[in-house]
Every structure is written in structure tokens, then in C-alpha cells.
Write a protein that holds these residues in place. Sequence first.
Motif, PDB file in Angstrom:
ATOM      1  N   SER A 153      -7.371 -20.976 -46.387  1.00 37.70           N
ATOM      2  CA  SER A 153      -8.468 -20.012 -46.317  1.00 37.70           C
ATOM      3  C   SER A 153      -8.101 -18.835 -45.421  1.00 37.70           C
ATOM      4  CB  SER A 153      -9.731 -20.702 -45.795  1.00 37.70           C
ATOM      5  OG  SER A 153     -10.759 -19.766 -45.561  1.00 37.70           O
ATOM      6  N   GLN A 154      -7.463 -19.129 -44.303  1.00 39.12           N
ATOM      7  CA  GLN A 154      -7.085 -18.063 -43.377  1.00 39.12           C
ATOM      8  C   GLN A 154      -6.037 -17.139 -43.982  1.00 39.12           C
ATOM      9  OE1 GLN A 154      -6.021 -20.666 -40.119  1.00 39.12           O
ATOM     10  NE2 GLN A 154      -7.934 -20.255 -39.033  1.00 39.12           N
ATOM     11  N   PRO A 206     -15.227 -30.805 -48.628  1.00 41.61           N
ATOM     12  CA  PRO A 206     -14.971 -29.369 -48.782  1.00 41.61           C
ATOM     13  C   PRO A 206     -15.127 -28.608 -47.474  1.00 41.61           C
ATOM     14  CG  PRO A 206     -17.128 -29.931 -49.652  1.00 41.61           C
ATOM     15  CD  PRO A 206     -16.464 -31.225 -49.318  1.00 41.61           C
ATOM     16  N   LEU A 207     -14.383 -27.526 -47.375  1.00 40.56           N
ATOM     17  CA  LEU A 207     -14.454 -26.653 -46.209  1.00 40.56           C
ATOM     18  C   LEU A 207     -15.631 -25.700 -46.363  1.00 40.56           C
ATOM     19  CD1 LEU A 207     -12.819 -25.798 -43.604  1.00 40.56           C
ATOM     20  CD2 LEU A 207     -11.760 -24.056 -45.059  1.00 40.56           C
ATOM     21  N   THR A 208     -16.334 -25.444 -45.264  1.00 41.72           N
ATOM     22  CA  THR A 208     -17.429 -24.478 -45.282  1.00 41.72           C
ATOM     23  C   THR A 208     -17.139 -23.371 -44.272  1.00 41.72           C
ATOM     24  OG1 THR A 208     -18.741 -25.612 -43.581  1.00 41.72           O
ATOM     25  CG2 THR A 208     -19.067 -26.305 -45.870  1.00 41.72           C
ATOM     26  N   PHE A 209     -17.819 -22.255 -44.440  1.00 42.59           N
ATOM     27  CA  PHE A 209     -17.676 -21.138 -43.504  1.00 42.59           C
ATOM     28  C   PHE A 209     -19.039 -20.493 -43.336  1.00 42.59           C
ATOM     29  CE2 PHE A 209     -16.679 -16.797 -42.185  1.00 42.59           C
ATOM     30  CZ  PHE A 209     -15.759 -17.038 -41.168  1.00 42.59           C
ATOM     31  N   SER A 210     -19.528 -20.471 -42.101  1.00 45.75           N
ATOM     32  CA  SER A 210     -20.852 -19.913 -41.833  1.00 45.75           C
ATOM     33  C   SER A 210     -20.883 -19.320 -40.437  1.00 45.75           C
ATOM     34  CB  SER A 210     -21.924 -21.010 -41.959  1.00 45.75           C
ATOM     35  OG  SER A 210     -23.205 -20.519 -41.604  1.00 45.75           O
ATOM     36  N   GLN A 211     -21.456 -18.130 -40.325  1.00 44.74           N
ATOM     37  CA  GLN A 211     -21.622 -17.459 -39.036  1.00 44.74           C
ATOM     38  C   GLN A 211     -20.300 -17.354 -38.273  1.00 44.74           C
ATOM     39  OE1 GLN A 211     -24.740 -19.675 -37.088  1.00 44.74           O
ATOM     40  NE2 GLN A 211     -26.357 -18.754 -38.336  1.00 44.74           N
ATOM     41  N   GLY A 212     -19.247 -17.045 -39.034  1.00 44.65           N
ATOM     42  CA  GLY A 212     -17.950 -16.811 -38.411  1.00 44.65           C
ATOM     43  C   GLY A 212     -17.189 -18.050 -38.011  1.00 44.65           C
ATOM     44  N   ARG A 213     -17.650 -19.242 -38.445  1.00 45.42           N
ATOM     45  CA  ARG A 213     -16.977 -20.480 -38.048  1.00 45.42           C
ATOM     46  C   ARG A 213     -16.762 -21.380 -39.255  1.00 45.42           C
ATOM     47  NH1 ARG A 213     -20.346 -22.947 -33.143  1.00 45.42           N
ATOM     48  NH2 ARG A 213     -21.994 -22.725 -34.706  1.00 45.42           N
ATOM     49  N   TYR A 214     -15.642 -22.118 -39.223  1.00 41.41           N
ATOM     50  CA  TYR A 214     -15.368 -23.109 -40.252  1.00 41.41           C
ATOM     51  C   TYR A 214     -16.112 -24.401 -39.934  1.00 41.41           C
ATOM     52  CZ  TYR A 214     -11.564 -20.285 -42.177  1.00 41.41           C
ATOM     53  OH  TYR A 214     -10.835 -19.294 -42.774  1.00 41.41           O
TER      54      TYR A 214
END
Length: 250
Positions: free
Chosen positions: A4-5, A67-75
Amino acid sequence: MGVSQVFASASDDKFSLVDWHSGRTGSPLIDDALTYLDCVCEARYEGGDHTIMIGRVVDFGRLEGSPLTFSQGRYGIMLDHPEVAGNARDQRRIERGLDELPFLTLIAKAHYKEDADLERWRSVAGYTPVGSKVLAGLHQSAPLTADELARGMYLDRREVEDSLNVFLADGHVALFDGHRFALTESGNQRRRQMIEYLSRYQGEQLVDIDPADLTVATRVLKGFLAGPDQQCGGLHIADHAPGVGTNFIS
């Protein structure tokens, strides 16, 4: 997370930085991705500074995993909703008859379960119970003799000696004055790795417990352990090895 990065970076050739293979259409499919859709382009539409592409799926796949999540700038990772997790825990609690057990018996059962789980974890991680305690004992106060370690950590002296001999051979401890032992830098690193593993293990064990419940349970146990020492026929239970008290509970 690394994949992702990469794709969130400014690299001009992102696919050169990840492992991938060709799909049915020849499109690159990222290795070990939990889900993929292999499509052919059906239409393109201009949308401001973007191009919107409509694809027709010709192949798809799904692997097991979180699964990976991303919310409010954090994984993050996906977890069950507290109500769902709570319902599952409640069902297991009822099935195992835990609601009928007194407090001290629950403590004993929790101790036995944790001891067994931790032993399995130690085996996988390459740590033995005695070795872990020896590392902890030498970190707290060193240099120590084998006798001092055995008494201080409630261990059998021969087991302590065996563990010390292994650590000596591996360079994790050093011998002083012919009979005292202390951790080397390698030993301190080994202990730090153990602490990291323990932290990860604890997180895995407590992941589905509500933080508020955990706070209350921690406060109750601290209060229980801070209570007055008990006597049993003149024997001060608190003066003996941890876990002795649980032997009186069936």
C-alpha cells in the motif's frame, strides 16, 4: 502494508517495487493480494483531471486473511464489531459453564489456561520457561550465582544450570569470579526480543476483549493481589512461589 505504501508513493514504476504475476488478460496481479479482479476495459470517461475506466471482469480470486484498512491517516485491520465479538464470548462462556464458578476458581482456571497458551507460544518462539525466567532474573539483578537465580525465580537449580550452560555457549551470558553470571549485550538483545514477543502475544490474547472490561479486570486483580497475606496452618502463602495458592482450588 508495504505494498500500500509503495502505491501511495511518488515512484514512477511502482510495479517494479512489488512482486506480481500476469493475470488472464496479461494485467499485473500483485502476489498474495487477498482479492483481485482481472478486467478488460469496456469504456473510458473523462472526469476532470481523472479518467474513469469501466472494466468487465474476466477473472477474480480471493484468499483467506485479514484485510488492511486505512482511516484518518492510519493503517488498521478488520475486527469483529464489539457486539458480535461479545455475543461469541458470551456463548463460549455459557457452553463452558463459567458463569457457575466462584471467583478464585476462575483465577485458577485463567492461570492454567494462560500457562498452557504461553508454553505453546514459547515453544514456537524458541524460548523455554526456565530460560525466559533466567533472562529476566539476570536483567533485574546481576551478576548472580545459579543458587541465587534458582531461589529468586522459584526454579530448580539443575534446570537453571542447564539453561545457563546453553546461554554461555550461545554467548548470551558471561561468567564472573567463576560462579556468577551476567547478561552480555547479546543476552540483553535476546531479552528485548522476548519482551517484544510477549507484547505481541499479549495483544493477540486480549484483542477481542473490550478495553473497559480489561481495565476493570486489571483493577480487581491488582486489588486482590495487594490484599493481606493469608495463612494456612502457619504457612504464609505469599512467601512461596507464585501459583501455590491455586493448588488449593479444584
